[in-house]
Design a protein around this motif. Sequence first.
Motif, mmCIF file in Angstrom:
data_model
loop_
_atom_site.group_PDB
_atom_site.id
_atom_site.type_symbol
_atom_site.label_atom_id
_atom_site.label_comp_id
_atom_site.label_asym_id
_atom_site.label_seq_id
_atom_site.Cartn_x
_atom_site.Cartn_y
_atom_site.Cartn_z
ATOM 1 N N ASP A 91 0.829 -1.207 0.000
ATOM 2 C CA ASP A 91 0.000 0.000 0.000
ATOM 3 C C ASP A 91 0.867 1.262 0.000
ATOM 4 O OD1 ASP A 91 -2.255 -1.625 0.089
ATOM 5 O OD2 ASP A 91 -2.471 -1.479 2.255
ATOM 6 N N VAL A 92 1.983 1.214 0.725
ATOM 7 C CA VAL A 92 2.918 2.350 0.733
ATOM 8 C C VAL A 92 3.406 2.614 -0.688
ATOM 9 C CG1 VAL A 92 5.154 3.210 1.546
ATOM 10 C CG2 VAL A 92 3.664 1.951 3.120
ATOM 11 N N ALA A 98 1.161 7.130 -6.638
ATOM 12 C CA ALA A 98 -0.056 7.721 -7.188
ATOM 13 C C ALA A 98 -0.473 9.052 -6.582
ATOM 14 C CB ALA A 98 -1.210 6.727 -7.023
ATOM 15 N N SER A 99 0.130 9.459 -5.473
ATOM 16 C CA SER A 99 -0.369 10.668 -4.812
ATOM 17 C C SER A 99 0.760 11.619 -4.478
ATOM 18 C CB SER A 99 -1.120 10.293 -3.532
ATOM 19 O OG SER A 99 -0.195 9.832 -2.558
ATOM 20 N N GLU A 100 0.376 12.784 -3.989
ATOM 21 C CA GLU A 100 1.357 13.765 -3.554
ATOM 22 C C GLU A 100 1.311 13.843 -2.032
ATOM 23 O OE1 GLU A 100 0.955 17.439 -5.625
ATOM 24 O OE2 GLU A 100 1.098 16.493 -7.586
ATOM 25 N N MET A 184 -5.497 -0.846 -6.886
ATOM 26 C CA MET A 184 -6.224 0.267 -7.494
ATOM 27 C C MET A 184 -5.343 0.984 -8.516
ATOM 28 S SD MET A 184 -9.216 0.305 -6.156
ATOM 29 C CE MET A 184 -9.300 -1.415 -5.693
ATOM 30 N N ASP A 185 -5.991 1.611 -9.503
ATOM 31 C CA ASP A 185 -5.230 2.390 -10.470
ATOM 32 C C ASP A 185 -4.794 3.707 -9.825
ATOM 33 O OD1 ASP A 185 -7.209 4.708 -11.506
ATOM 34 O OD2 ASP A 185 -8.336 2.876 -11.082
ATOM 35 N N GLN A 186 -3.765 4.336 -10.375
ATOM 36 C CA GLN A 186 -3.167 5.533 -9.773
ATOM 37 C C GLN A 186 -4.149 6.698 -9.708
ATOM 38 O OE1 GLN A 186 0.576 6.395 -11.642
ATOM 39 N NE2 GLN A 186 1.552 4.576 -10.792
ATOM 40 N N THR A 187 -5.028 6.822 -10.692
ATOM 41 C CA THR A 187 -5.996 7.919 -10.696
ATOM 42 C C THR A 187 -6.958 7.802 -9.518
ATOM 43 O OG1 THR A 187 -5.879 7.981 -13.112
ATOM 44 C CG2 THR A 187 -7.747 9.096 -12.082
ATOM 45 N N SER A 194 -6.592 13.055 -2.469
ATOM 46 C CA SER A 194 -6.864 14.489 -2.576
ATOM 47 C C SER A 194 -8.183 14.876 -1.922
ATOM 48 C CB SER A 194 -6.903 14.901 -4.054
ATOM 49 O OG SER A 194 -5.676 14.602 -4.669
ATOM 50 N N ASN A 195 -9.134 13.971 -1.923
ATOM 51 C CA ASN A 195 -10.472 14.271 -1.411
ATOM 52 C C ASN A 195 -10.785 13.521 -0.113
ATOM 53 O OD1 ASN A 195 -11.737 15.943 -3.697
ATOM 54 N ND2 ASN A 195 -10.760 14.245 -4.744
#
Length: 199
Positions: A91-92, A98-100, A184-187, A194-195
């Motif tokens: 998960d890391v 995929a995220s910032e 999961m896909d990166q998007t 983000s949300n």
Amino acid sequence: MQYSPLLTDLIKNLQSLQGIGAKSAQRIAFSLLSGNRGKGLALARSLADAMNGIGECSCCRNFTEEELCPICSSKKRLQEKTICVVENPADVTAIEAASEYFGIYFVLHGKISPLDGIGPEELRLDQLESLIERIECRELIIAINPSVDGSMTSFYIADLAKKHNVRVTTLAQGIPMGGEIDNMDQTTISYSFSNRRAF
């Protein structure tokens, strides 16, 4: 079919790995023995080195050969005063790709499951609590795969964090119940991060 003792043992040990069934174990064993045996021996050495040399980061419990993993070694990341709690090291990797997210992690290596005899002690939640205090955590993000046991674990961790007046958030919808973050896909992961919302 009956195999020789060494081949039987090899297939049995390959089959004990998660996601490898009897047929796959048999195929891998035959491939290793039929192909370049030097590659098989290199794999055996690499496995032995990894089993003997890789441990857990003393801060976040991710896999590393050092006392601290590269993420926990970063003063900049510690200064974010944010902890993201995940089930496993995969998960890391998925979140980093995929995220910032620029905080640190805490890897549970499982989730609370009374039927399997896994409680807070097995997940070292006392270590998480110490980490919350030590870095003066301001936000704890729960990024645990959605399931019955995952929800139970999330609520337990949220209560633990709230005792220390830490803001608790969870990833936004987009990861379905029963889904796994590392699949999961990166998007989707990026959107969920983000949300994120208050827990």
